[in-house]
Scaffold this active site. Structure first.
Site, PDB file in Angstrom:
ATOM      1  N   PHE A 136       0.868  -1.107   0.014  1.00  0.00           N
ATOM      2  CA  PHE A 136      -0.084  -0.094  -0.073  1.00  0.00           C
ATOM      3  C   PHE A 136       0.807   1.379   0.020  1.00  0.00           C
ATOM      4  O   PHE A 136       1.835   1.434   1.009  1.00  0.00           O
ATOM      5  CB  PHE A 136      -0.932   0.110   1.298  1.00  0.00           C
ATOM      6  CG  PHE A 136      -1.766   1.143   1.169  1.00  0.00           C
ATOM      7  CD1 PHE A 136      -3.149   1.049   0.420  1.00  0.00           C
ATOM      8  CD2 PHE A 136      -1.879   2.248   1.924  1.00  0.00           C
ATOM      9  CE1 PHE A 136      -3.910   2.236   0.433  1.00  0.00           C
ATOM     10  CE2 PHE A 136      -2.177   3.468   2.070  1.00  0.00           C
ATOM     11  CZ  PHE A 136      -3.623   3.402   1.119  1.00  0.00           C
ATOM     12  N   ASP A 221       9.145   2.798   1.703  1.00  0.00           N
ATOM     13  CA  ASP A 221       7.868   3.443   2.188  1.00  0.00           C
ATOM     14  C   ASP A 221       7.766   3.103   3.650  1.00  0.00           C
ATOM     15  O   ASP A 221       7.300   2.154   3.940  1.00  0.00           O
ATOM     16  CB  ASP A 221       6.647   3.019   1.151  1.00  0.00           C
ATOM     17  CG  ASP A 221       5.466   3.822   1.633  1.00  0.00           C
ATOM     18  OD1 ASP A 221       5.309   4.395   2.915  1.00  0.00           O
ATOM     19  OD2 ASP A 221       4.278   3.612   1.103  1.00  0.00           O
ATOM     20  N   LYS A 250       2.878   9.229   8.631  1.00  0.00           N
ATOM     21  CA  LYS A 250       1.797   8.906   9.615  1.00  0.00           C
ATOM     22  C   LYS A 250       2.295   9.323  11.321  1.00  0.00           C
ATOM     23  O   LYS A 250       1.423  10.481  11.592  1.00  0.00           O
ATOM     24  CB  LYS A 250       1.586   7.708   9.823  1.00  0.00           C
ATOM     25  CG  LYS A 250       0.520   7.158   8.574  1.00  0.00           C
ATOM     26  CD  LYS A 250      -0.222   5.764   8.720  1.00  0.00           C
ATOM     27  CE  LYS A 250      -1.290   5.533   7.822  1.00  0.00           C
ATOM     28  NZ  LYS A 250      -0.697   4.980   6.500  1.00  0.00           N
TER      29      LYS A 250
HETATM   30  C1  LIG Z   1      -0.969   5.171   5.086  1.00  0.00           C
HETATM   31  C2  LIG Z   1       0.182   5.010   4.148  1.00  0.00           C
HETATM   32  C3  LIG Z   1       0.218   5.720   2.995  1.00  0.00           C
HETATM   33  C4  LIG Z   1      -0.618   6.810   2.580  1.00  0.00           C
HETATM   34  O1  LIG Z   1      -0.603   7.868   3.579  1.00  0.00           O
HETATM   35  P1  LIG Z   1      -1.854   8.935   3.503  1.00  0.00           P
HETATM   36  O2  LIG Z   1      -1.420   9.988   4.376  1.00  0.00           O
HETATM   37  O3  LIG Z   1      -3.178   8.176   3.961  1.00  0.00           O
HETATM   38  O4  LIG Z   1      -1.910   9.606   2.051  1.00  0.00           O
HETATM   39  C5  LIG Z   1       1.199   5.145   2.014  1.00  0.00           C
HETATM   40  N1  LIG Z   1       2.235   4.198   2.365  1.00  0.00           N
HETATM   41  C6  LIG Z   1       1.992   3.480   3.550  1.00  0.00           C
HETATM   42  C7  LIG Z   1       2.911   2.422   3.856  1.00  0.00           C
HETATM   43  C8  LIG Z   1       0.995   3.857   4.591  1.00  0.00           C
HETATM   44  O5  LIG Z   1       0.730   3.033   5.668  1.00  0.00           O
END
Ligand SMILES: *Cc1c(COP(=O)(O)O)cnc(C)c1O
Length: 412
Positions: A136, A221, A250
């Site tokens: 994701f 990421d 986050k």
């Molecule tokens: C939450 C998340 C995203 C996206 O972040 P948003 O602030 O919701 O746009 C991307 N990559 C990972 C691994 C995430 O957990």
């Protein structure tokens, strides 16, 4: 307004993409939140691994209040002290290396990384990007094109980008597709949204080596995993494999919207003037919040707390013998509880009824990602309550659990 009334009005006023959430939250204090009807919950999800200092933390309140009173916004036409201090602090945590771009969200941090990868690819004749199945990376079109879950990606394609997906955790599959034509490999150190699924030991380091030998950029990421979630500042530090580009978001702002893309070494200079930008990104209030988060984590030893309380939490869960619970995975205060069937929504609801907020993130997996200030006693209060929560969520009701069985009449 009551939760019921708010839910009704929400449903009429909002697009249906989230459905209607079960609770309206009104306020928080430490690791607890209160709903609109005044019920109290232990918050074990922290707004999806975001509220790292819990709720109403004095350091965050002070930083945000004083900054908003002083100056809330400059745009990128002007710079400001909090953003400079924040970028320097991030560099300090990353061996003094790296050039920073600040965003408002995770998906924007990945958009920045993807634009860096595309520019790098164009300069070196590299035409595609590799990402992992079930990964994701966000919901905006670039980040979505990298997201490995077909159900959320494909309805919005095609994306005009050549993205190739490999099974997560398989180093041989990486070797087969990351070559001299590949611009970049995007990987989570542990797949968060997929269910807090760690790869086999050595996978992340193998990915680093494959990128080193082929010249593809290695993009980590860490939007969910960074800023103490695993007990380290960054999860890559557990893996002995530093990426070329790092994205985070986050937990960084403790609840204020802020993300960052950090590019190391020569890659910090890929963008030329004018290549990228954001009106709100790195605004003074969010930057001040992030500084307060980093300072508090350091001052209060919250990395060690996340590691230690994470062990308490995982140990407590692992000790539970229940037909619905298959096991626990993850690291620090970032845990996935694997279930034996598609019981996660029922367990989430039963936990809520018992006063605990957790997240059904897959049909058969729960996510526990509490504030980094969680105490061992709070973790234990949850693990002690969890067997009864699982009973209450069992398909045949509480009678399913032998110890709680009132009579035989409910047996299947
Ligand atoms: C939450 C998340 C995203 C996206 O972040 P948003 O602030 O919701 O746009 C991307 N990559 C990972 C691994 C995430 O957990």
């Amino acid at each position: 307004m009551s939760t019921d009334e708010l839910r009704k009005r929400y449903e009429a006023a909002f697009m249906p993409n989230y459905g209607v959430p079960p609770l309206a939250l009104a306020r928080g204090e430490g690791c607890h939140v209160f709903d609109a009807d005044g019920r109290e919950y232990l918050d074990l999800i922290a707004g999806i691994a975001v509220s790292s200092l819990g709720h109403g933390h004095p350091a965050l309140v002070e930083a945000v209040s004083s900054q908003v009173a002083m100056l809330a916004h400059t745009s990128n036409l002007f710079l400001h002290e909090p953003e400079v201090l924040l970028a320097e602090r991030l560099r300090d945590l990353l061996d003094g290396d790296g050039r920073v771009f600040l965003t408002n969200s995770g998906t924007e941090a990945n958009e920045c990384a993807l634009k860096l990868a595309i520019k790098y690819g164009k300069a070196h004749g590299r035409s595609y990007v590799v990402a992992a199945e079930n990964g994701f990376h966000g919901r905006s079109m670039g980040a979505l094109s990298l997201t490995g879950k077909a159900a959320i990606r494909e309805p919005f394609g095609p994306f005009g980008l050549d993205v190739r997906f490999v099974p997560y955790g398989d180093a041989d599959a990486l070797k087969a597709v990351v070559d001299e034509d590949c611009a970049a490999l995007f990987l989570e150190p542990t797949q968060g949204e997929a269910g807090v699924v760690p790869p086999p030991d050595g996978y992340f380091a193998a990915a680093r080596e494959i990128c080193d030998s082929t010249g593809a950029l290695f993009v980590a990421d860490e939007i969910q995993s960074a800023i103490g979630r695993t007990g380290a500042w960054f999860a890559f530090q557990n893996e002995n494999a530093k990426p070329d580009i790092l994205t985070l978001a986050k937990g960084l702002g403790g609840g204020m919207p802020i993300g960052a893309c950090v590019a190391f070494g020569q890659h910090g200079g890929i963008f030329a003037k004018g290549d990228h930008g954001s009106t709100f990104g790195g605004n003074p209030v969010s930057a001040a919040a992030a500084l307060a988060v980093l300072t508090t984590i350091e001052r209060d030893g919250l990395l060690a707390n996340a590691a230690a309380v994470g062990e308490t939490l995982a140990g407590g869960l692992a000790a539970i013998d229940h037909p619905l619970l298959a096991g626990v995975r993850g690291r620090g205060l970032w845990r996935g509880a694997a279930l034996t069937g598609p019981h996660a929504p029922a367990v989430e609801a039963a936990a809520r009824d018992a006063g605990f907020l957790i997240n059904a993130l897959q049909p058969d997996a729960l996510r526990i990602a509490p504030p980094l200030i969680l105490t061992a006693a709070q973790a234990t209060s949850f693990t002690a309550a969890f067997p009864a929560i699982l009973d209450a969520a069992s398909p045949a009701g509480p009678a399913c659990a032998p110890d709680a069985r009132p009579g035989k009449e409910n047996q299947p």
